[in-house]
Design an enzyme around this catalytic site. Structure first.
Site: not given
Ligand SMILES: [Zn+2]
Length: 268
Positions: A137, A175, A185
């Site tokens: 992330e 993703h 994203d």
């Protein structure tokens, strides 16, 4: 007036409080340890043979390895917010790594364990992406460009993961690639081309002039690359977000078809 044992208790509480303020994740780190211990115990149990017959333990085995890396943006305002989200049981979401705008890397889970970052997703015939991937992330509000220190740290992490787990270049994806129509994203500014140049992900060749064969089927090409083509417009949008990075229209123009044709040959 306080008695002596109460005073001692008060002092102990103060010490605990100050320990908490220096490491706000002390309590959740304890939960992490407890959960890894419980998983280790599951692995140590003698398996129950599905046929109800004998167990003969082999001596030749290792841990299963992640074979994909999925890159995300957090769509949150700070790394702190994401760390909080990933340490609250009710959110049911997590990732192996969180990288701040300042380039600070937080590892949140052992690479060999399964994070909950992919959700309902598909890539080729792979449907349980979480079981075979590492989730990374990037702290980003969802629209802003990615900070340079953050990308530098990401490249370092990717390099380590690629070597350690022998992950093929084509298996570094976003993703949005594995969840068309549901996820967008990392955002359109993400430097996929730079990553591909370093060996993380594939990228089309420059200056494409080859004409596309008359029987070229663009939806089939997207499927061969890995996209879920259940909704072809959404698959095109995810492709445009990753490999075109201009307008997300859901319809391929001639130039974009050339890019797709060039790229899909790399996945054959
Ligand atoms: Zn994501």
């Amino acid at each position: 007036m306080k008695s002596k044992p109460q005073m001692l208790l008060f002092a102990a509480a103060l010490t605990a409080l100050s320990a908490c303020s220096s490491s706000p994740y002390g309590p959740t780190n304890k939960v992490y340890k407890k959960q890894t211990k419980s998983l280790a115990n599951t692995i140590r149990e003698t398996p129950v043979n599905p046929a109800g017959q004998s167990f003969v333990g082999t001596v030749n085995f290792g841990l299963r390895k992640p074979n994909y890396v999925i890159i995300h943006h957090t769509a949150q305002n700070s790394t702190e917010q994401t760390l909080k989200t990933f340490t609250m049981p009710k959110t049911q979401v997590s990732a192996h790594y969180v990288i701040g705008r300042d380039g600070v890397v937080y590892q949140m889970l052992n690479d060999y364990l399964r994070a909950w970052h992919g959700g309902a997703a598909r890539w080729g015939n792979l449907t349980d992406i979480n079981s075979s991937s590492i989730g990374i992330e990037l702290d980003n509000n969802g629209f802003e460009p990615f900070a340079q220190p953050q990308i530098n740290s990401l490249l370092t992490v990717l390099d380590t993961l690629k070597r350690k787990h022998n992950i093929p270049a084509a298996n570094f994806i976003g993703h949005s690639d594995i969840a068309p129509g549901r996820k967008v994203d990392p955002n359109i500014t993400f430097p996929w081309k730079l990553l591909a140049e370093k060996g993380f992900g594939l990228w089309p060749d420059a200056g494409l002039s080859d004409s596309i064969p008359a029987n070229f089927n663009d939806v089939e090409a997207l499927r061969i690359i890995g996209y879920d083509i259940k909704n072809p417009v959404n698959a095109v949008k995810s492709f445009q977000l990753h490999f075109i990075q201009k307008e997300i229209t859901g319809i391929l123009n001639e130039e974009e078809k050339k890019v797709l044709f060039n790229l899909y040959k790399k996945y054959l």
